[in-house]
Scaffold this motif. Structure first.
Motif, mmCIF file in Angstrom:
data_model
loop_
_atom_site.group_PDB
_atom_site.id
_atom_site.type_symbol
_atom_site.label_atom_id
_atom_site.label_comp_id
_atom_site.label_asym_id
_atom_site.label_seq_id
_atom_site.Cartn_x
_atom_site.Cartn_y
_atom_site.Cartn_z
ATOM 1 N N VAL A 1 3.001 1.915 -3.281
ATOM 2 C CA VAL A 1 1.950 2.532 -4.546
ATOM 3 C C VAL A 1 1.476 0.913 -5.551
ATOM 4 O O VAL A 1 1.616 0.983 -6.280
ATOM 5 C CB VAL A 1 1.620 3.528 -4.728
ATOM 6 C CG1 VAL A 1 1.100 4.291 -4.020
ATOM 7 C CG2 VAL A 1 2.978 3.891 -6.140
ATOM 8 N N GLY B 1 0.381 -2.713 -4.841
ATOM 9 C CA GLY B 1 -1.266 -3.242 -5.577
ATOM 10 C C GLY B 1 -1.293 -5.290 -5.175
ATOM 11 O O GLY B 1 -1.710 -5.255 -5.729
ATOM 12 N N LEU C 1 -6.430 2.796 1.704
ATOM 13 C CA LEU C 1 -6.542 4.054 1.057
ATOM 14 C C LEU C 1 -5.752 4.735 1.534
ATOM 15 O O LEU C 1 -5.274 5.224 0.655
ATOM 16 C CB LEU C 1 -7.930 4.588 1.102
ATOM 17 C CG LEU C 1 -8.357 4.978 0.029
ATOM 18 C CD1 LEU C 1 -7.908 4.485 -1.432
ATOM 19 C CD2 LEU C 1 -9.527 5.895 0.065
ATOM 20 N N ALA D 1 -1.961 2.955 -7.623
ATOM 21 C CA ALA D 1 -1.716 1.447 -6.561
ATOM 22 C C ALA D 1 -2.210 0.361 -6.827
ATOM 23 O O ALA D 1 -1.689 -1.196 -6.529
ATOM 24 C CB ALA D 1 -2.483 1.794 -5.243
ATOM 25 N N PHE E 1 -4.806 -0.888 -6.207
ATOM 26 C CA PHE E 1 -6.381 -2.284 -4.898
ATOM 27 C C PHE E 1 -7.331 -1.582 -5.855
ATOM 28 O O PHE E 1 -7.962 -0.701 -6.257
ATOM 29 C CB PHE E 1 -5.741 -1.315 -4.291
ATOM 30 C CG PHE E 1 -4.876 -1.854 -2.707
ATOM 31 C CD1 PHE E 1 -4.754 -3.330 -1.974
ATOM 32 C CD2 PHE E 1 -3.396 -1.601 -2.813
ATOM 33 C CE1 PHE E 1 -3.456 -3.224 -1.237
ATOM 34 C CE2 PHE E 1 -1.997 -2.050 -2.655
ATOM 35 C CZ PHE E 1 -2.349 -2.855 -1.511
ATOM 36 N N SER E 2 -8.115 -2.841 -5.126
ATOM 37 C CA SER E 2 -9.679 -2.844 -5.493
ATOM 38 C C SER E 2 -9.994 -3.613 -4.901
ATOM 39 O O SER E 2 -10.095 -4.110 -4.454
ATOM 40 C CB SER E 2 -9.430 -3.404 -7.353
ATOM 41 O OG SER E 2 -11.072 -3.118 -7.322
ATOM 42 N N ALA F 1 0.886 -0.926 -0.170
ATOM 43 C CA ALA F 1 -0.172 0.075 0.095
ATOM 44 C C ALA F 1 0.723 1.331 -0.196
ATOM 45 O O ALA F 1 0.857 2.440 -0.412
ATOM 46 C CB ALA F 1 -0.844 0.211 0.856
ATOM 47 N N ILE G 1 -2.310 4.362 1.102
ATOM 48 C CA ILE G 1 -1.720 4.544 -0.980
ATOM 49 C C ILE G 1 -1.778 5.809 -0.269
ATOM 50 O O ILE G 1 -0.794 6.194 -0.914
ATOM 51 C CB ILE G 1 -2.848 4.128 -1.261
ATOM 52 C CG1 ILE G 1 -3.107 2.634 -1.147
ATOM 53 C CG2 ILE G 1 -3.168 4.876 -2.967
ATOM 54 C CD1 ILE G 1 -4.200 2.098 -1.991
ATOM 55 N N GLN H 1 -10.517 -1.137 4.668
ATOM 56 C CA GLN H 1 -9.810 -0.178 3.265
ATOM 57 C C GLN H 1 -9.739 0.707 2.982
ATOM 58 O O GLN H 1 -8.794 1.228 2.847
ATOM 59 C CB GLN H 1 -11.560 -0.944 2.486
ATOM 60 C CG GLN H 1 -11.362 -2.506 2.242
ATOM 61 C CD GLN H 1 -12.577 -3.150 1.054
ATOM 62 O OE1 GLN H 1 -13.408 -1.722 1.262
ATOM 63 N NE2 GLN H 1 -13.340 -3.936 1.322
ATOM 64 N N HIS I 1 -11.177 3.942 -6.148
ATOM 65 C CA HIS I 1 -10.416 4.020 -6.948
ATOM 66 C C HIS I 1 -10.302 5.045 -7.582
ATOM 67 O O HIS I 1 -9.057 4.574 -8.518
ATOM 68 C CB HIS I 1 -11.426 2.806 -8.076
ATOM 69 C CG HIS I 1 -11.934 1.379 -7.541
ATOM 70 N ND1 HIS I 1 -12.804 1.246 -6.817
ATOM 71 C CD2 HIS I 1 -11.105 0.142 -7.952
ATOM 72 C CE1 HIS I 1 -12.730 -0.096 -6.931
ATOM 73 N NE2 HIS I 1 -11.766 -1.019 -7.898
ATOM 74 N N CYS J 1 -2.783 7.517 -7.060
ATOM 75 C CA CYS J 1 -1.817 7.283 -6.675
ATOM 76 C C CYS J 1 -0.963 5.858 -7.749
ATOM 77 O O CYS J 1 -0.189 5.102 -7.097
ATOM 78 C CB CYS J 1 -1.770 6.621 -5.515
ATOM 79 S SG CYS J 1 -2.600 8.563 -4.220
ATOM 80 N N SER K 1 -6.896 4.781 -5.503
ATOM 81 C CA SER K 1 -5.991 3.928 -6.140
ATOM 82 C C SER K 1 -5.346 4.150 -7.398
ATOM 83 O O SER K 1 -4.262 3.847 -7.381
ATOM 84 C CB SER K 1 -6.502 2.952 -5.610
ATOM 85 O OG SER K 1 -6.178 1.509 -5.678
#
Length: 474
Positions: A76, A78, A97, A192, A194-195, A73, A100, A93, A184, A190, A187
């Protein structure tokens, strides 16, 4: 008489200033401060993932998995060892975030902004950290750049969240679309990856709003704040009808980015036309091919299963992940300017020119040497990391025959802070996870910065060199 002599000696001794011992803080070099800020944030993130309540839907992560998740994170990247969508609650989450966002902007940026906002003068070391990115564009004020970094970030992320909300609205409803849109947007900007969806963005591969918005956020986040600042100044100069010239840095960033996106788009569509994109209509094939080109260099979102993709696609993805984004951005890799300078160096040598040049500007010798050094160090780190990772997984019985490409893909994804995977991340051994953690960290702070931070500072009164002697090359 003796008393007078003793008093005189004591007075003279008091007049002699004793050398003050530097504090640990002052002995740290700018690279060490930069690397240390990320280390501190990763440690705080790991502790948060282990101690804060209400982050998990079930059992909490182990210490190693918490460190892996925090590093992914903050850097960045993922790459995940557990499903972010199902393993974490909304609060979990949100904590990811936050890591991130802090990792994307960097602790140094926040510190600079706060100092400038409070009206205090920056120290020489703080100026070196804040102004290091604007050496290529001296007309840019680093204080203004520090403010604009945060301003641009929040404005772009807010606009992206609003557009993504409209894109998610038909499928998720007005209440269910809010959190995925915010998550999103941050993310993606950045870079990143992540989802909040277990399949990343596979379920939205035909959505005409979500994918374009995600792509724009990824590209803008991967350009670098110096280039964004120059584009902002250039746009303002047009409005004010005054002349403004983009620096060579920004020109190389924009040109290389466009070329990489275009070349990747064409080849990805060609390689996957009858494979993972076969079931899609023509517009969706073109859209997903472009998305693959965008996400491969920086982000890590996926709309296809890379475990089912062709080997040509995966190898091209590895090459793009190695290049990464641009300096001063959220992305990793060796950066677009590095590959551009290497190409210019090769062209200059073929033409018999001593100095690489472009757009009527010559590139300083030390900058070219820095690019060559970065390339060599990055290749060495990746070769060693890939070799040790593959050997480790074979030793633990994780790797099956013919799986070398999967672990090569994983290593390049970690170093490029991309986050794409061929599905091997959750099955990594303990040693393999430590290797990926190290590659993610080096890729985020930069291999040269990481090496400089490990260097012990030495005080030298003079510099010297040995005699030159030729070596046959080629």
């Amino acid at each position: 008489m003796l008393g007078l002599k003793w008093s005189a000696r004591r007075s003279s001794a008091l007049l002699v200033k004793q050398p003050r011992r530097e504090s640990f803080w002052r002995r740290l070099s700018p690279p060490q401060l930069f690397v240390g800020s990320f280390l501190l944030l990763i440690l705080l993130g790991t502790l948060g993932l282990k101690t804060l309540p209400g982050l998990y839907t079930g059992a909490p992560l182990s210490w190693l998995d918490a460190l892996f998740t925090a590093t992914s994170a903050v850097c960045v990247t993922g790459l995940i060892v557990v499903d972010t969508a199902t393993y974490f609650t909304v609060w979990g989450q949100a904590f990811i975030l936050l890591l991130i966002q802090l990792g994307g902007l960097g602790i140094i940026t926040f510190t600079t902004v706060l100092i400038v906002a409070l009206g205090r003068r920056l120290s020489l070391r703080q100026q070196a950290l804040a102004a290091s990115a604007v050496e290529a564009a001296p007309h840019v004020d680093y204080r203004q750049l520090a403010r604009d970094v945060v301003r641009f970030t929040f404005l772009i992320e807010a606009a992206g969240a609003l557009l993504l909300y409209l894109g998610f609205l038909p499928e998720l409803g007005w209440r269910g679309a809010f959190w995925p849109a915010v998550f999103h947007a941050i993310s993606a900007f950045c870079n990143a990856g992540f989802s909040t969806f277990s399949d990343s963005l596979v379920g939205f591969r035909t959505n005409p709003v979500v994918l374009p918005v995600i792509m724009v956020l990824i590209v803008v986040g991967g350009l670098g704040f110096l280039t964004l600042e120059e584009l902002y100044l250039w746009r303002r100069s047009i409005r004010e009808r005054r002349r403004f010239r983009l620096s060579l840095h920004s020109r190389l960033v924009l040109t290389t980015t466009v070329l990489l996106l275009g070349v990747g788009w064409v080849f990805f569509v060609f390689f996957e036309w009858k494979a993972t994109l076969a079931a899609l209509p023509l517009p969706a094939k073109l859209l997903n091919g472009l998305f693959m080109s965008v996400t491969a260099r920086t982000a890590g979102f996926n709309t296809i299963d890379y475990g089912a993709a062709t080997e040509q696609t995966n190898f091209l993805t590895i090459l793009l992940m190695f290049v990464g984004g641009s300096p001063g951005s959220m992305a990793g890799g060796i950066k677009t300017t590095t590959i551009a300078l290497l190409v210019l160096l090769a062209i200059s040598r073929l033409r018999g020119q001593e100095v690489p040049s472009c757009w009527s500007r010559s590139v300083p010798h030390e900058v070219v040497q820095r690019a060559v050094g970065l390339f060599v160090v990055a290749v060495a780190v990746l070769m060693l990391g890939s070799f040790v990772l593959t050997a480790t997984e074979i030793e633990h019985g994780v790797t099956a025959p013919g799986s070398f490409l999967k672990y090569l893909f994983e290593a390049y994804s970690a170093f490029g802070t991309v986050g794409l995977s061929m599905g091997v991340t959750p099955s990594l051994s303990t040693t393999g996870r430590w290797i990926i953690i190290l590659l993610m960290f080096i890729g985020r702070v930069g291999p040269l910065t990481f090496a400089a931070a490990l260097t012990i500072r030495r005080h030298r009164t003079r510099q010297f060199r040995y005699a030159y002697e030729d070596v046959v090359v080629g």
